[in-house]
Design a protein around this motif. Structure first.
Motif, PDB file in Angstrom:
ATOM      1  N   GLU A   1       0.824  -1.203   0.000  1.00 19.40           N
ATOM      2  CA  GLU A   1       0.000   0.000   0.000  1.00 19.40           C
ATOM      3  C   GLU A   1       0.860   1.256   0.000  1.00 19.40           C
ATOM      4  O   GLU A   1       0.551   2.239  -0.686  1.00 19.40           O
ATOM      5  CB  GLU A   1      -0.931   0.013   1.215  1.00 19.40           C
ATOM      6  CG  GLU A   1      -2.013  -1.049   1.161  1.00 19.40           C
ATOM      7  CD  GLU A   1      -1.565  -2.412   1.698  1.00 19.40           C
ATOM      8  OE1 GLU A   1      -0.375  -2.579   2.058  1.00 19.40           O
ATOM      9  OE2 GLU A   1      -2.406  -3.319   1.732  1.00 19.40           O
ATOM     10  N   ILE A   2       1.962   1.237   0.758  1.00 19.52           N
ATOM     11  CA  ILE A   2       2.869   2.384   0.796  1.00 19.52           C
ATOM     12  C   ILE A   2       3.495   2.597  -0.572  1.00 19.52           C
ATOM     13  O   ILE A   2       3.521   3.725  -1.089  1.00 19.52           O
ATOM     14  CB  ILE A   2       3.954   2.190   1.881  1.00 19.52           C
ATOM     15  CG1 ILE A   2       3.330   2.204   3.272  1.00 19.52           C
ATOM     16  CG2 ILE A   2       5.045   3.257   1.767  1.00 19.52           C
ATOM     17  CD1 ILE A   2       4.241   1.716   4.383  1.00 19.52           C
ATOM     18  N   SER A   3       3.982   1.526  -1.183  1.00 20.08           N
ATOM     19  CA  SER A   3       4.589   1.632  -2.513  1.00 20.08           C
ATOM     20  C   SER A   3       3.599   2.165  -3.539  1.00 20.08           C
ATOM     21  O   SER A   3       3.940   3.013  -4.360  1.00 20.08           O
ATOM     22  CB  SER A   3       5.123   0.269  -2.963  1.00 20.08           C
ATOM     23  OG  SER A   3       6.168  -0.148  -2.125  1.00 20.08           O
ATOM     24  N   GLU A   4       2.363   1.675  -3.492  1.00 17.13           N
ATOM     25  CA  GLU A   4       1.334   2.132  -4.438  1.00 17.13           C
ATOM     26  C   GLU A   4       1.011   3.610  -4.226  1.00 17.13           C
ATOM     27  O   GLU A   4       0.823   4.346  -5.185  1.00 17.13           O
ATOM     28  CB  GLU A   4       0.078   1.279  -4.302  1.00 17.13           C
ATOM     29  CG  GLU A   4       0.239  -0.104  -4.881  1.00 17.13           C
ATOM     30  CD  GLU A   4      -0.966  -1.004  -4.663  1.00 17.13           C
ATOM     31  OE1 GLU A   4      -1.978  -0.554  -4.069  1.00 17.13           O
ATOM     32  OE2 GLU A   4      -0.896  -2.172  -5.071  1.00 17.13           O
ATOM     33  N   LYS A   5       0.958   4.038  -2.974  1.00 16.44           N
ATOM     34  CA  LYS A   5       0.647   5.446  -2.706  1.00 16.44           C
ATOM     35  C   LYS A   5       1.755   6.348  -3.227  1.00 16.44           C
ATOM     36  O   LYS A   5       1.480   7.395  -3.813  1.00 16.44           O
ATOM     37  CB  LYS A   5       0.430   5.666  -1.209  1.00 16.44           C
ATOM     38  CG  LYS A   5      -0.118   7.023  -0.889  1.00 16.44           C
ATOM     39  CD  LYS A   5      -0.619   7.086   0.526  1.00 16.44           C
ATOM     40  CE  LYS A   5      -1.216   8.438   0.827  1.00 16.44           C
ATOM     41  NZ  LYS A   5      -1.638   8.542   2.220  1.00 16.44           N
TER      42      LYS A   5
ATOM     43  N   SER B   1       0.878   8.924  -6.582  1.00 18.53           N
ATOM     44  CA  SER B   1       0.745  10.347  -6.285  1.00 18.53           C
ATOM     45  C   SER B   1       1.787  11.123  -7.081  1.00 18.53           C
ATOM     46  O   SER B   1       2.982  10.882  -6.940  1.00 18.53           O
ATOM     47  CB  SER B   1       0.968  10.600  -4.794  1.00 18.53           C
ATOM     48  OG  SER B   1       1.219  11.971  -4.560  1.00 18.53           O
ATOM     49  N   SER B   2       1.334  12.052  -7.897  1.00 16.95           N
ATOM     50  CA  SER B   2       2.303  12.812  -8.689  1.00 16.95           C
ATOM     51  C   SER B   2       3.253  13.599  -7.790  1.00 16.95           C
ATOM     52  O   SER B   2       4.416  13.779  -8.124  1.00 16.95           O
ATOM     53  CB  SER B   2       1.574  13.753  -9.657  1.00 16.95           C
ATOM     54  OG  SER B   2       0.758  14.662  -8.949  1.00 16.95           O
ATOM     55  N   THR B   3       2.787  14.036  -6.629  1.00 15.89           N
ATOM     56  CA  THR B   3       3.629  14.789  -5.694  1.00 15.89           C
ATOM     57  C   THR B   3       4.699  13.907  -5.082  1.00 15.89           C
ATOM     58  O   THR B   3       5.830  14.353  -4.860  1.00 15.89           O
ATOM     59  CB  THR B   3       2.760  15.402  -4.571  1.00 15.89           C
ATOM     60  OG1 THR B   3       1.727  16.180  -5.168  1.00 15.89           O
ATOM     61  CG2 THR B   3       3.582  16.269  -3.650  1.00 15.89           C
ATOM     62  N   LEU B   4       4.377  12.653  -4.788  1.00 16.09           N
ATOM     63  CA  LEU B   4       5.301  11.754  -4.089  1.00 16.09           C
ATOM     64  C   LEU B   4       6.048  10.799  -5.016  1.00 16.09           C
ATOM     65  O   LEU B   4       6.916  10.065  -4.554  1.00 16.09           O
ATOM     66  CB  LEU B   4       4.526  10.939  -3.038  1.00 16.09           C
ATOM     67  CG  LEU B   4       3.786  11.743  -1.972  1.00 16.09           C
ATOM     68  CD1 LEU B   4       2.979  10.809  -1.082  1.00 16.09           C
ATOM     69  CD2 LEU B   4       4.748  12.578  -1.156  1.00 16.09           C
ATOM     70  N   LYS B   5       5.710  10.796  -6.300  1.00 14.27           N
ATOM     71  CA  LYS B   5       6.257   9.823  -7.245  1.00 14.27           C
ATOM     72  C   LYS B   5       7.790   9.782  -7.245  1.00 14.27           C
ATOM     73  O   LYS B   5       8.390   8.729  -7.370  1.00 14.27           O
ATOM     74  CB  LYS B   5       5.742  10.099  -8.646  1.00 14.27           C
ATOM     75  CG  LYS B   5       5.999   8.987  -9.622  1.00 14.27           C
ATOM     76  CD  LYS B   5       5.317   9.263 -10.940  1.00 14.27           C
ATOM     77  CE  LYS B   5       4.575   8.008 -11.304  1.00 14.27           C
ATOM     78  NZ  LYS B   5       3.659   8.170 -12.385  1.00 14.27           N
TER      79      LYS B   5
END
Length: 137
Positions: free
Chosen positions: A35-39, A43-47
Motif C-alpha cells: 500500500e505504501i509503494s502504491e501510494k 501520487s504525482s507529488t510523491l512519485k
C-alpha cells in the motif's frame, strides 16, 4: 504548515515523532509495504520518492531478517515514521484535499531522508558488496 493543534511540520516535529517509534511500528510498515509503494507511485507529488521508498523498505526488510544490522535504531525509526505518515490518509493535511493533500507527506519524507541520508548510502554500498560477493562465490 499547521494542523489544528498549531504544530509546525519541521525537523523538530519529525525528530520528536521519530523518537516515539517502536518495533510494532516497523511491523505495521512491513505489513503495509504494498500500500505504501502504491501510494508513492500513484501520487504525482510523491512519485519521485518511489525508488527511495523501495530502498527504505528494503533496508527494513534486511534489518528485520537480521542480515543488515549496521544501522542505528533512529534510522529504522525514521523510515518507519516517514512511511507510516505517508500511509495515513488523515494526517495533518488529509490526502483527499486536491493540490494540498500530499504536501505534508512530502515534507515529512524530505525531513526524514535528511536525517538518514548517510545510512541509506551505507546500506546501498553494503547491498553492492553483498551482490559482488555472491557473484564471486
Amino acid at each position: 504548515m499547521f494542523n489544528s493543534n498549531k504544530k509546525l511540520i519541521n525537523e523538530d516535529y519529525v525528530s520528536g515523532e521519530i523518537t516515539k517509534m517502536n518495533e510494532g511500528d516497523v511491523d505495521v510498515v512491513m505489513n503495509n509495504q504494498k500500500e505504501i509503494s502504491e501510494k508513492l507511485l500513484n501520487s504525482s507529488t510523491l512519485k519521485k520518492y518511489t525508488e527511495l521508498g523501495k530502498i527504505m523498505i528494503g533496508m527494513l526488510q534486511d534489518y528485520r531478517k537480521g542480515i543488515y544490522s549496521n544501522v542505528p535504531w533512529f534510522t529504522i525509526a525514521a523510515i518507519a515514521f516517514s512511511l507510516l505518515y505517508v500511509l495515513n490518509p488523515f494526517d495533518i493535511i488529509p490526502d483527499f484535499i486536491p493540490g494540498l493533500g500530499y504536501i505534508d507527506d512530502l515534507a515529512v519524507l524530505s525531513f526524514g531522508l535528511r536525517f538518514i541520508e548517510s545510512d541509506l548510502h551505507n546500506y546501498l554500498d553494503w547491498k553492492l558488496e553483498e551482490g559482488a560477493s555472491e557473484v564471486e562465490a
